[in-house]
Design a protein around this motif. Structure first.
Motif, PDB file in Angstrom:
ATOM      1  N   SER A 147      94.904  72.536   3.635  1.00 58.52           N
ATOM      2  CA  SER A 147      93.891  72.280   2.607  1.00 58.52           C
ATOM      3  C   SER A 147      92.494  72.120   3.200  1.00 58.52           C
ATOM      4  O   SER A 147      91.532  71.906   2.465  1.00 58.52           O
ATOM      5  N   GLY A 148      92.386  72.211   4.517  1.00 60.49           N
ATOM      6  CA  GLY A 148      91.082  72.141   5.168  1.00 60.49           C
ATOM      7  C   GLY A 148      90.561  70.730   5.360  1.00 60.49           C
ATOM      8  O   GLY A 148      89.386  70.537   5.702  1.00 60.49           O
ATOM      9  N   GLU A 149      91.404  69.749   5.156  1.00 60.72           N
ATOM     10  CA  GLU A 149      91.005  68.355   5.334  1.00 60.72           C
ATOM     11  C   GLU A 149      91.181  67.934   6.789  1.00 60.72           C
ATOM     12  O   GLU A 149      91.993  68.492   7.517  1.00 60.72           O
ATOM     13  N   GLU A 150      90.412  66.929   7.171  1.00 58.46           N
ATOM     14  CA  GLU A 150      90.512  66.402   8.532  1.00 58.46           C
ATOM     15  C   GLU A 150      91.837  65.661   8.689  1.00 58.46           C
ATOM     16  O   GLU A 150      92.257  64.922   7.797  1.00 58.46           O
ATOM     17  N   ILE A 151      92.487  65.887   9.820  1.00 58.98           N
ATOM     18  CA  ILE A 151      93.746  65.204  10.097  1.00 58.98           C
ATOM     19  C   ILE A 151      93.405  63.923  10.851  1.00 58.98           C
ATOM     20  O   ILE A 151      93.158  63.932  12.054  1.00 58.98           O
ATOM     21  N   ASN A 152      93.373  62.831  10.096  1.00 63.18           N
ATOM     22  CA  ASN A 152      93.093  61.524  10.680  1.00 63.18           C
ATOM     23  C   ASN A 152      94.061  60.507  10.078  1.00 63.18           C
ATOM     24  O   ASN A 152      94.837  60.829   9.170  1.00 63.18           O
ATOM     25  N   LEU A 210      97.426  68.728   5.225  1.00 60.15           N
ATOM     26  CA  LEU A 210      96.000  68.481   5.450  1.00 60.15           C
ATOM     27  C   LEU A 210      95.333  69.675   6.117  1.00 60.15           C
ATOM     28  O   LEU A 210      94.231  70.075   5.733  1.00 60.15           O
ATOM     29  N   ASN A 211      96.000  70.261   7.091  1.00 65.09           N
ATOM     30  CA  ASN A 211      95.446  71.421   7.778  1.00 65.09           C
ATOM     31  C   ASN A 211      95.269  72.589   6.813  1.00 65.09           C
ATOM     32  O   ASN A 211      94.231  73.241   6.790  1.00 65.09           O
ATOM     33  N   VAL A 217      98.388  60.922   2.238  1.00 65.78           N
ATOM     34  CA  VAL A 217      99.338  61.963   1.839  1.00 65.78           C
ATOM     35  C   VAL A 217     100.755  61.388   1.808  1.00 65.78           C
ATOM     36  O   VAL A 217     101.523  61.620   0.861  1.00 65.78           O
ATOM     37  N   ASP A 242      93.698  57.890   8.113  1.00 65.14           N
ATOM     38  CA  ASP A 242      93.540  57.593   6.686  1.00 65.14           C
ATOM     39  C   ASP A 242      94.104  58.712   5.819  1.00 65.14           C
ATOM     40  O   ASP A 242      94.811  58.449   4.841  1.00 65.14           O
ATOM     41  N   ASN A 243      93.799  59.965   6.167  1.00 67.44           N
ATOM     42  CA  ASN A 243      94.265  61.090   5.357  1.00 67.44           C
ATOM     43  C   ASN A 243      95.778  61.270   5.439  1.00 67.44           C
ATOM     44  O   ASN A 243      96.436  61.537   4.431  1.00 67.44           O
TER      45      ASN A 243
END
Length: 109
Positions: free
Chosen positions: A13-18, A10-11, A25, A20-21
């Motif tokens: 790919s620039g996605e928020e680490i929360n 996630l980090n 994954v 749900d994410n």
């Protein structure tokens, strides 16, 4: 370990680490997700700069092993610890040399 990998993906790919994410994954990878582990991971990473942590953990290939921690100039006790570490390293080097020389006499007569 797969939970940490999910956070790294996630980090990267620039996605928020929360929650749900991370859960998405892990489920995409076929992992049986444990909600409490996801929550613990998110809480543990709350104040962590992952890019910085990865950079600090990286070991240059030229060192041939684990990087030695940087000495703090303010520590007065470092001398004792460094001496013990040097003696331990010297003992290990001696053992390695002895082990590598075993059997050479048999090869050369």
């Amino acid at each position: 370990m797969e939970y940490v990998y999910a956070a790294l993906i996630l980090n990267e790919s620039g996605e928020e680490i929360n929650e749900d994410n991370v859960t998405a994954v892990l489920e995409a990878a076929g992992v049986d997700v444990t909600e409490s582990r996801v929550k613990a991971l998110i809480a543990a990473l709350e104040d962590v700069d992952i890019d910085e942590a990865v950079e600090e953990a990286a070991v240059p290939a030229t060192t041939g092993g684990a990087a030695a921690p940087a000495a703090d100039e303010g520590d007065a006790d470092d001398g004792d610890d460094e001496e013990a570490d040097e003696e331990e390293a010297a003992d290990e080097d001696d053992e390695d040399e002895e082990a590598s020389g075993e059997g050479l006499g048999d090869l050369f007569g």
